[in-house]
Motif scaffolding. Structure first.
Motif, mmCIF file in Angstrom:
data_model
loop_
_atom_site.group_PDB
_atom_site.id
_atom_site.type_symbol
_atom_site.label_atom_id
_atom_site.label_comp_id
_atom_site.label_asym_id
_atom_site.label_seq_id
_atom_site.Cartn_x
_atom_site.Cartn_y
_atom_site.Cartn_z
ATOM 1 N N VAL A 104 -17.056 2.490 -6.094
ATOM 2 C CA VAL A 104 -15.880 3.315 -6.191
ATOM 3 C C VAL A 104 -16.174 4.656 -6.066
ATOM 4 N N ASN B 38 -9.155 2.813 -1.791
ATOM 5 C CA ASN B 38 -9.348 2.958 -0.590
ATOM 6 C C ASN B 38 -8.658 4.456 0.292
ATOM 7 N N ILE C 222 -4.329 -4.816 -7.452
ATOM 8 C CA ILE C 222 -4.281 -4.274 -5.915
ATOM 9 C C ILE C 222 -3.914 -3.173 -5.639
ATOM 10 N N ILE D 83 -15.798 3.765 6.420
ATOM 11 C CA ILE D 83 -16.215 2.735 7.264
ATOM 12 C C ILE D 83 -16.558 3.438 8.708
ATOM 13 N N ILE E 159 -11.903 4.896 1.918
ATOM 14 C CA ILE E 159 -12.674 3.897 2.795
ATOM 15 C C ILE E 159 -12.597 3.985 4.280
ATOM 16 N N LYS E 160 -11.598 4.485 4.764
ATOM 17 C CA LYS E 160 -11.597 4.588 6.187
ATOM 18 C C LYS E 160 -12.523 5.517 6.819
ATOM 19 N N TYR F 235 -5.019 -0.648 -7.657
ATOM 20 C CA TYR F 235 -6.224 0.088 -7.971
ATOM 21 C C TYR F 235 -7.217 0.140 -6.553
ATOM 22 N N ARG F 236 -7.259 -1.058 -5.921
ATOM 23 C CA ARG F 236 -8.035 -1.211 -4.626
ATOM 24 C C ARG F 236 -7.192 -0.115 -3.588
ATOM 25 N N ASN F 237 -6.098 -0.383 -3.508
ATOM 26 C CA ASN F 237 -5.319 0.433 -2.246
ATOM 27 C C ASN F 237 -5.347 1.780 -2.630
ATOM 28 N N GLU G 196 1.025 -1.206 -0.099
ATOM 29 C CA GLU G 196 0.185 0.042 0.272
ATOM 30 C C GLU G 196 0.952 1.377 0.013
#
Ligand code: SF4
Lengths: 170, 416
Positions: free
Chosen positions: A147, A99, A92, A160, A156-157, A94-96, A70
Motif C-alpha cells: 500500500v 489505487n 472494496i 503500473i 496504482i495507475k 479501501y482498495r479503490n 469507485e
C-alpha cells in the motif's frame, strides 16, 4: 510513506455506505470534477459547499461499505480530501481509494476524539494523528508495504505505467 | 489449508501462503458492468492497448438495461465498441439480465476458479465453490492489462447452519438472521464459509442467496464446499473442466458460529441498515407502497415460483404496486414456461425486463419521498431505491409476495 498533512476534519458515524457517499443516480458520470459535485450528498448535503483542499474525513467503523463504485473514492479525492481516518473500512472502498492514491488510515477510537472543524495533523511515517485543537494524539495501524508503494507512486495507475505491469510485492 | 487458500495459492502459483500476505493472482474470469466506464478509462490511462486475455473477460450491460438517459446509452455504446475492438466475445447485452445470474445460468463459474467482477455482490459465486470477489474499476482495468490482481489472503470464518427451514422461511431469512446477529462489518476482509446439515437441503438458488448477502456483512468472499447439488447444477452447463478442492481436515477457522434455524421465523431488515434485523412479526400490518421482487439476490426461478404460488388466483392489493423483475433471460424464459409470469401479471404485477432495475435507485420502479417498499433485494441504505426518506424493508421473496397481496407487511406462512 513519509510526509505530514494538516487539515480540518469532517466527522461521520459508522457504516457510511457508498450510496450515501455517492448516490446511484449519478453513476453514469466519469469526469472527476462533476463526480465531486455529489460527494457525500446523502450523508452531509453541506459537504460540497464547505470542503476545502487538504481537509480530512474522520469516521467510525466500516466506512465505504456497500456498492463497489469507485466513484465514491473519486468524489472524495476530487473534492480535495487529503486523507480518510476511520475505525475500519470496507474492503472494496479501501482498495479503490488506495489505487487512486487517496491515503486511508485505520485509526482505532478516532471518531470519538475528533469534532467537526478540529485541526488535525497526520504524520504518515509514524502513523500519528494529532488533534491540534484538543492536543490529543491517536495512533493509526501501519500501512502494508505494498500500500505504501502504491501511495508513494501517487496511485496504482502511475505505478503500473512506470513498471509496465503488475509486479509481485515482496 | 482451507479450500479458499488453495484456490488463491493455485492462482498465485504457490504451494503455501500466510494469512494476511499480499500476493498477485492470475484471474480466471473478470466481469465488468455498465456502471464502470471508468474501467476502460483506467485501462487507457495506464497505457493499456490490448486486453491480456479477451476470452476471460465478460461485459455486462445490466444496471442500465435498457438505457434510460443519453449518457447511459452512450456509456453502453462505448462498452460495445470496446468489446468489438478487443475481441471480447462474452458481451452480455441489455437482453441478458443481471451479471451474477448470467454467470450462473451460463455455467461460466466453476469450482476452484478465481473470479472478480466490478460488483460488490460477486461473493455470490462462493455457491459454486469459487473464490469470487468484487473490485473497483481501476482494479478491473489492471486485470484487463495484466491478467492478474493483488489480493490479501483472508482469514476464514465458519458459519455452521443446523436444523430445517420452517413454513414460510427461506435462505434469505437465514442470512438476514446471521447478519443481524453478527453485524454489517463483521466479515470485513474475511472469507465466510457456510457449513452444516442445512446446506444439503438448500438448492443452488438458496445457496446463492446466502453467499450473495455475505457482502452485507462486509465479507470479501463466501464459500460453500461443492457437493452433489452443485455438481448436478453444473452438469452439462459448465463451460470448462474443473477440479473441486477441499479444506484439509483439522483446519483452524479464525472464528466459528453455529445457528440452529429450526425455530426461525421470517425476518426483515428494517430501515436503514441491513443489520437492523427483526422478526417480521414486529412489523406486521405496516402499509407498503411498493413490493419489489427481483435482483441478483431475489429474482431467480424459485423466487418467482413462490410468489406465483402465493398470488395464484388472488390479486395484488389496490393499496400497493408489485414490481417483478426476473434476474435474467434464462429465468424469464423458464418462469414463462412454468406459467409463473402469467400468474403474476394476471394478479396485477408490473413486469420489468431482466436487469438490476430499481435495485440501485436509478430507474424502473424508484421510490417517492416518504414511501415504504418491501424488497427481495439486498440493501436498504437511505436513498438506495429512490428518495432518501423512503423506507426499505429487506425480506424474502415470499414475504414480498405476501405484502404485495395484502398491501401491508404480512407473514407468508399462511399462504404456503
Ligand atoms: S441486482 Fe442490485 S445488488 Fe445485484 S448487481 Fe444489480 S444493482 Fe447490484
Amino acid at each position: 510513506m513519509k510526509g505530514l498533512i494538516t487539515g480540518n476534519a469532517f466527522v461521520y458515524g459508522a457504516n457510511v455506505d457508498t450510496d450515501q457517499i455517492y448516490p446511484g443516480g449519478y453513476l453514469d458520470l466519469t469526469d472527476p470534477d462533476k463526480v465531486a459535485q455529489h460527494a457525500m450528498e446523502r450523508v452531509d448535503p453541506e459537504f460540497v459547499k464547505e470542503v476545502k483542499a487538504g481537509d480530512i474525513i474522520v469516521a467510525a467503523a466500516n466506512f465505504g461499505c456497500g456498492s463497489s463504485r469507485e466513484h465514491a473514492a473519486v468524489a472524495l479525492k476530487a473534492s480535495g480530501i487529503a486523507a480518510v481516518l476511520a475505525e475500519s473500512f470496507a474492503r472494496i472502498f479501501y482498495r479503490n481509494a488506495i489505487n487512486l492514491g487517496l491515503p486511508l488510515l485505520v485509526c482505532p477510537g478516532i471518531a470519538k476524539r475528533v469534532k467537526k472543524g478540529d485541526l488535525l495533523s497526520v504524520d504518515f511515517s509514524e502513523g500519528k494523528v494529532t488533534n491540534q485543537t484538543t492536543g490529543t494524539v491517536a495512533v493509526a495501524q501501519p500501512l502494508s508495504e505494498y500500500v505504501i508503494a502504491i501511495l508513494e507512486n501517487g496511485g496504482i495507475k502511475p505505478m503500473i505505467k512506470k513498471q509496465h505491469g503488475l509486479h509481485c510485492p515482496r | 489449508m482451507h479450500a479458499v487458500e488453495k484456490i488463491i495459492a493455485r492462482a498465485a502459483g504457490k504451494n503455501e501462503l500466510r494469512t494476511g500476505e499480499i500476493i498477485n493472482c492470475k484471474v480466471d474470469l473478470a466481469g465488468i458492468n455498465d456502471l464502470y466506464l471508468q474501467t476502460l478509462r483506467s485501462f487507457y490511462e495506464m497505457g493499456g492497448k490490448k486486453v491480456h486475455d479477451p476470452q476471460k473477460v465478460v461485459m455486462f450491460l445490466d444496471h442500465y438495461a435498457p438505457a434510460s438517459t443519453i449518457m447511459q446509452a452512450d456509456n453502453q455504446k462505448q462498452f460495445r465498441e470496446f468489446c468489438r475492438a478487443q475481441g471480447i466475445e462474452l458481451l452480455m447485452d441489455i437482453n441478458e439480465g443481471v451479471c451474477h445470474q448470467i454467470l450462473a445460468d451460463k455455467g461460466l463459474v466453476c469450482p476452484g476458479m478465481l473470479v472478480v467482477v466490478t460488483d460488490s455482490h460477486t461473493t455470490t459465486h462462493g455457491a459454486f465453490g469459487a473464490f469470487s470477489t468484487g473490485v473497483g474499476a481501476t482494479d478491473l482495468a489492471i486485470v484487463l492489462m495484466t491478467g492478474q490482481l493483488w489480493f490479501r489472503v483472508p482469514e476464514v470464518i465458519r458459519i455452521h447452519l443446523e436444523g430445517r427451514l420452517g413454513q414460510g422461511v427461506y435462505a434469505k431469512d437465514v442470512i438476514l438472521k446471521v447478519i443481524g446477529a453478527l453485524g454489517a462489518d463483521y466479515g470485513v476482509y474475511r472469507a465466510v464459509e457456510f457449513t452444516g446439515p442445512l446446506l444439503a437441503r438448500l438448492s443452488v438458488s438458496e445457496r446463492m442467496v446466502l453467499c450473495n448477502m455475505t457482502t452485507e456483512m462486509g465479507a470479501k468472499t463466501a464459500y460453500i464446499q461443492p457437493d452433489e447439488v452443485t455438481l448436478d447444477f453444473l452438469q452439462g452447463k459448465a463451460r470448462q473442466k474443473y477440479a473441486v478442492v477441499a479444506t484439509d481436515p483439522g483446519y483452524l477457522y479464525a472464528q466459528e458460529h453455529t445457528f440452529d434455524i429450526t425455530s426461525l421465523n421470517p425476518q426483515v431488515a428494517a430501515p436503514h441498515s441491513v443489520d437492523n434485523v427483526h422478526d417480521i412479526a414486529e412489523y406486521l400490518g405496516k402499509p407498503v407502497h411498493q413490493a419489489f421482487l427481483g435482483t441478483c439476490t431475489g429474482g431467480r426461478v424459485d423466487d418467482l415460483a413462490v410468489a406465483a404460488r402465493i398470488l395464484k388466483g388472488r390479486h395484488v392489493s389496490s393499496r400497493t404496486r408489485f414490481v417483478v423483475v426476473p434476474a435474467s433471460k434464462g429465468v424469464l424464459l423458464e418462469a414463462m414456461a412454468r406459467g409463473y409470469i402469467q400468474t403474476l401479471v394476471e394478479a396485477g404485477a408490473t413486469l420489468v425486463t431482466p436487469s438490476c432495475a430499481a435495485c440501485l435507485g436509478t430507474h424502473q420502479g424508484i421510490l417517492a419521498p416518504g414511501e415504504t417498499c418491501i424488497t427481495a433485494s439486498s440493501r436498504n441504505f437511505p436513498g438506495r431505491m429512490g428518495h432518501a426518506s423512503a423506507e426499505i424493508f429487506v425480506a424474502s421473496p415470499a414475504s414480498v409476495a405476501a405484502a404485495a397481496m395484502e398491501g401491508i407487511i404480512a407473514d407468508p406462512a399462511k399462504y404456503l
